[in-house]
Design a protein around this motif. Structure first.
Motif, PDB file in Angstrom:
ATOM      1  N   THR A  21      28.751  26.275  26.291  1.00 58.68           N
ATOM      2  CA  THR A  21      28.553  25.057  25.752  1.00 58.68           C
ATOM      3  C   THR A  21      26.998  24.531  26.000  1.00 58.68           C
ATOM      4  O   THR A  21      26.929  23.348  25.886  1.00 58.68           O
ATOM      5  N   ASN A  22      26.266  25.495  26.231  1.00 60.62           N
ATOM      6  CA  ASN A  22      24.840  25.096  26.525  1.00 60.62           C
ATOM      7  C   ASN A  22      24.670  24.124  27.673  1.00 60.62           C
ATOM      8  O   ASN A  22      23.849  23.229  27.680  1.00 60.62           O
ATOM      9  N   ALA A  23      25.628  24.318  28.611  1.00 67.26           N
ATOM     10  CA  ALA A  23      25.652  23.294  29.765  1.00 67.26           C
ATOM     11  C   ALA A  23      24.410  23.762  30.828  1.00 67.26           C
ATOM     12  O   ALA A  23      24.400  24.983  31.161  1.00 67.26           O
ATOM     13  N   LYS A  24      23.685  22.767  31.309  1.00 65.96           N
ATOM     14  CA  LYS A  24      22.692  23.268  32.297  1.00 65.96           C
ATOM     15  C   LYS A  24      23.314  23.471  33.588  1.00 65.96           C
ATOM     16  O   LYS A  24      24.353  22.563  34.030  1.00 65.96           O
ATOM     17  N   VAL A  25      22.910  24.445  34.366  1.00 67.34           N
ATOM     18  CA  VAL A  25      23.411  24.265  35.657  1.00 67.34           C
ATOM     19  C   VAL A  25      22.232  23.896  36.723  1.00 67.34           C
ATOM     20  O   VAL A  25      21.099  24.388  36.830  1.00 67.34           O
ATOM     21  N   VAL A  26      22.601  22.799  37.490  1.00 65.00           N
ATOM     22  CA  VAL A  26      21.688  22.172  38.346  1.00 65.00           C
ATOM     23  C   VAL A  26      21.916  22.596  39.777  1.00 65.00           C
ATOM     24  O   VAL A  26      23.144  22.285  40.184  1.00 65.00           O
ATOM     25  N   THR A  27      21.208  23.407  40.361  1.00 62.96           N
ATOM     26  CA  THR A  27      21.583  23.867  41.700  1.00 62.96           C
ATOM     27  C   THR A  27      20.705  22.931  43.012  1.00 62.96           C
ATOM     28  O   THR A  27      19.617  22.818  42.693  1.00 62.96           O
ATOM     29  N   VAL A  28      21.466  22.593  43.988  1.00 58.60           N
ATOM     30  CA  VAL A  28      21.047  21.708  45.016  1.00 58.60           C
ATOM     31  C   VAL A  28      21.224  22.249  46.336  1.00 58.60           C
ATOM     32  O   VAL A  28      22.561  22.465  46.855  1.00 58.60           O
ATOM     33  N   ASP A  29      20.058  22.491  47.061  1.00 56.73           N
ATOM     34  CA  ASP A  29      20.341  22.819  48.593  1.00 56.73           C
ATOM     35  C   ASP A  29      20.568  21.531  49.247  1.00 56.73           C
ATOM     36  O   ASP A  29      19.544  20.791  49.807  1.00 56.73           O
ATOM     37  N   VAL A  30      21.823  21.203  49.671  1.00 57.35           N
ATOM     38  CA  VAL A  30      22.254  20.071  50.551  1.00 57.35           C
ATOM     39  C   VAL A  30      22.229  20.437  51.903  1.00 57.35           C
ATOM     40  O   VAL A  30      22.256  19.665  52.878  1.00 57.35           O
ATOM     41  N   GLY A  31      22.270  21.661  52.137  1.00 58.24           N
ATOM     42  CA  GLY A  31      22.521  22.306  53.529  1.00 58.24           C
ATOM     43  C   GLY A  31      22.690  23.761  54.042  1.00 58.24           C
ATOM     44  O   GLY A  31      23.380  24.123  54.833  1.00 58.24           O
ATOM     45  N   VAL A  32      21.802  24.413  53.180  1.00 60.94           N
ATOM     46  CA  VAL A  32      21.765  25.902  53.349  1.00 60.94           C
ATOM     47  C   VAL A  32      21.042  26.279  54.497  1.00 60.94           C
ATOM     48  O   VAL A  32      20.063  25.529  55.017  1.00 60.94           O
ATOM     49  N   LYS A  33      21.662  27.083  55.431  1.00 63.13           N
ATOM     50  CA  LYS A  33      21.160  27.439  56.786  1.00 63.13           C
ATOM     51  C   LYS A  33      19.634  27.924  56.791  1.00 63.13           C
ATOM     52  O   LYS A  33      18.985  27.602  57.615  1.00 63.13           O
TER      53      LYS A  33
END
Length: 351
Positions: free
Chosen positions: A105-117
């Motif tokens: 569906t041509n949806a964008k994927v927004v990736t967020v580092d909220v707590g990666v080690k």
């Protein structure tokens, strides 16, 4: 805390008058009553959320929250913890399951580092919103402070609000965090007041001790930290996860901005439970995508009184099930816009 409070105050009930109008149109379409099943109720819900008889959801975004978990130290999973980093960096490259499905569906994927080690490269295409370097081990103390839990929710609010400001009109929730079915089961155990074994499953790969050991770790964490069942932030802080808080924030922001939000499986549903406990009106903005294979998923959905539309035997996470549901919502909108009522058909045929 101020942003969270402002967001909660903005959340209103959906437009009931528009839902009545939408239902009237759906019932008048050229078809037997209820013959399009859940597609009809989805169309009505979308109209109530957006306030539009013909909703527009052509700009879609999956928001994937990434965070690590201190309880990993207890051996609750057999997957290496550095998979969180590896996969988080793979989302912006379009290499993951949710990315493949979102392309439909041509949806964008927004990736967020909220707590990666670990620290991630600043040029990797990941939004760096790190509250802390993973949660603390909840089997030895609180997963995070109350302030950190609130901040994780506010990260989700900030990211989702920014997406809406940039034109996004349909959101989806996803996550990445090795071990995150453990805090999900812990949160559900507290809210549902049940033994953890009832809601603890295999996850992405259970550790050598098996499911019973995983449940015992959760029992220990709950007994040690004593989260208050009536305080969702206390639960999140003591036995939760940063990415769970982030997804709860996305859901709250969607409701505050009158934007529909599609939730994924088990972990997303737990985040939805946290959001619902903070503001019950959010439930009307939530569209559940699929029933996860995790045993707690059905219980969590029942607590929210929602019914996932798909049964696909999926348990990947990432938001994969939510992205898979996007085309169904497109179909619901197309039904409203392109399908004629009996009256409209008669007028057209008489010309």
């Amino acid at each position: 805390m101020e942003l969270l409070q402002q967001t909660l105050q903005q959340i209103q009930a959906v437009d009931q008058d528009m839902m009545v109008k939408a239902r009237e149109r759906v019932d008048a379409l050229s078809k037997p009553p209820q013959s399009l099943g859940k597609l009809e109720s989805l169309a009505v819900q979308l109209s109530g959320i957006t306030g539009e008889l013909f909703p527009n959801i052509d700009q879609k975004a999956m928001i994937v929250m990434a965070g690590d978990h201190g309880v990993y130290e207890e051996g609750v999973t057999n997957n290496p913890q550095n998979v969180t980093v590896f996969q988080t960096l793979s989302f912006p490259k379009g290499l993951t399951g949710v990315c493949a499905i979102a392309k439909i569906t041509n949806a964008k994927v927004v990736t967020v580092d909220v707590g990666v080690k670990e620290d991630l490269p600043t040029d990797a295409g990941v939004l760096i919103k790190k509250v802390k370097y993973g949660t603390d081990n909840m089997a030895k103390g609180p997963a995070m402070t109350r302030e950190e839990a609130i901040r994780s929710i506010e990260v989700g609010i900030e990211v989702a609000t920014e997406q809406v400001k940039n034109g996004i009109n349909l959101l989806g929730t996803g996550e990445m965090g090795i071990g995150n079915t453990t805090p999900s089961a812990a949160i559900l155990s507290v809210i549902h007041n049940c033994d953890p074994l009832k809601v603890t499953g295999f996850g992405a790969g259970v550790g050598a001790g098996g499911i019973e050991y995983k449940a015992e770790v959760i029992r220990k964490a709950i007994a040690l930290n004593k989260p208050n069942p009536q305080d969702p932030i206390d639960i999140l802080a003591k036995v939760g996860g940063l990415e769970i808080g982030g997804m709860a924030g996305v859901i709250l922001a969607a409701a505050a901005n009158r934007v529909p939000v599609v939730i994924d499986g088990y972990i997303s549903t737990i985040a939805a439970l946290i959001a619902y406990k903070l503001e019950p009106n959010v439930k009307e903005y939530i569209i559940p995508s699929h029933m996860s294979e995790e045993p707690g998923a059905k219980i969590a959905a029942q607590l929210l009184d929602i019914e996932p539309m798909l049964q696909m035997n999926m348990r990947l996470g990432e938001g994969s099930g939510a992205a898979l549901a996007f085309p169904i919502l497109d179909a619901a909108c197309s039904m409203m816009k392109n399908m004629a009522t009996l009256e409209e058909s008669m007028l057209l045929l008489s010309k």
